[in-house]
Design a protein around this motif. Structure first.
Motif, PDB file in Angstrom:
ATOM      1  N   ALA A   1       0.839  -1.194   0.000  1.00  0.00           N
ATOM      2  CA  ALA A   1       0.000   0.000   0.000  1.00  0.00           C
ATOM      3  C   ALA A   1       0.875   1.245   0.000  1.00  0.00           C
ATOM      4  O   ALA A   1       1.835   1.337   0.755  1.00  0.00           O
ATOM      5  CB  ALA A   1      -0.917   0.001   1.226  1.00  0.00           C
ATOM      6  N   VAL A   2       0.540   2.182  -0.857  1.00  0.00           N
ATOM      7  CA  VAL A   2       1.309   3.420  -0.968  1.00  0.00           C
ATOM      8  C   VAL A   2       0.357   4.579  -0.704  1.00  0.00           C
ATOM      9  O   VAL A   2      -0.713   4.658  -1.298  1.00  0.00           O
ATOM     10  CB  VAL A   2       1.939   3.557  -2.363  1.00  0.00           C
ATOM     11  CG1 VAL A   2       2.666   4.878  -2.495  1.00  0.00           C
ATOM     12  CG2 VAL A   2       2.869   2.398  -2.636  1.00  0.00           C
ATOM     13  N   PHE A   3       0.765   5.446   0.185  1.00  0.00           N
ATOM     14  CA  PHE A   3      -0.044   6.612   0.477  1.00  0.00           C
ATOM     15  C   PHE A   3       0.299   7.712  -0.512  1.00  0.00           C
ATOM     16  O   PHE A   3       1.473   7.915  -0.834  1.00  0.00           O
ATOM     17  CB  PHE A   3       0.203   7.081   1.911  1.00  0.00           C
ATOM     18  CG  PHE A   3      -0.201   6.051   2.924  1.00  0.00           C
ATOM     19  CD1 PHE A   3      -1.532   5.905   3.283  1.00  0.00           C
ATOM     20  CD2 PHE A   3       0.739   5.210   3.492  1.00  0.00           C
ATOM     21  CE1 PHE A   3      -1.914   4.941   4.195  1.00  0.00           C
ATOM     22  CE2 PHE A   3       0.370   4.239   4.409  1.00  0.00           C
ATOM     23  CZ  PHE A   3      -0.965   4.107   4.765  1.00  0.00           C
TER      24      PHE A   3
ATOM     25  N   ARG B   1       9.431  14.339  -5.801  1.00  0.00           N
ATOM     26  CA  ARG B   1      10.294  13.191  -5.482  1.00  0.00           C
ATOM     27  C   ARG B   1       9.739  11.907  -6.083  1.00  0.00           C
ATOM     28  O   ARG B   1      10.480  11.110  -6.659  1.00  0.00           O
ATOM     29  CB  ARG B   1      10.428  13.056  -3.962  1.00  0.00           C
ATOM     30  CG  ARG B   1      11.276  11.907  -3.516  1.00  0.00           C
ATOM     31  CD  ARG B   1      12.735  12.147  -3.809  1.00  0.00           C
ATOM     32  NE  ARG B   1      13.508  11.027  -3.298  1.00  0.00           N
ATOM     33  CZ  ARG B   1      14.556  10.526  -3.911  1.00  0.00           C
ATOM     34  NH1 ARG B   1      14.997  11.059  -5.014  1.00  0.00           N
ATOM     35  NH2 ARG B   1      15.202   9.510  -3.407  1.00  0.00           N
ATOM     36  N   VAL B   2       8.437  11.707  -5.983  1.00  0.00           N
ATOM     37  CA  VAL B   2       7.807  10.521  -6.565  1.00  0.00           C
ATOM     38  C   VAL B   2       8.001  10.513  -8.083  1.00  0.00           C
ATOM     39  O   VAL B   2       8.336   9.485  -8.676  1.00  0.00           O
ATOM     40  CB  VAL B   2       6.306  10.452  -6.199  1.00  0.00           C
ATOM     41  CG1 VAL B   2       5.580   9.408  -7.029  1.00  0.00           C
ATOM     42  CG2 VAL B   2       6.142  10.156  -4.718  1.00  0.00           C
TER      43      VAL B   2
END
Length: 51
Positions: free
Chosen positions: A5-7, A17-18
Motif C-alpha cells: 500500500a502506498v499513500f 520526489r515521486v
C-alpha cells in the motif's frame, strides 16, 4: 506494480520526489531492456560476454 500500500504524496516536494523516482525506474528498465538486446545479439553471433 507492487502489492504494498502506498499513500499518496501530500506536498509538492513529495510529488516531485515521486516523479523523479518513477522517471529513474523507467530509465533503469530501458537500460535493462537494451542490455537484454545486446546480450541476445552477442549470443546470436556466438560471442560470449566478458563477465
Amino acid at each position: 506494480m507492487s502489492n504494498i500500500a502506498v499513500f499518496p504524496p501530500r506536498t509538492t516536494k513529495e510529488r516531485v520526489r515521486v516523479a523523479d523516482l518513477e522517471n529513474a525506474r523507467a530509465r533503469m528498465l530501458r537500460v535493462a531492456a537494451e542490455l537484454d538486446r545486446i546480450l541476445a545479439a552477442l549470443s546470436q553471433h556466438s560471442l560470449k560476454p566478458a563477465c
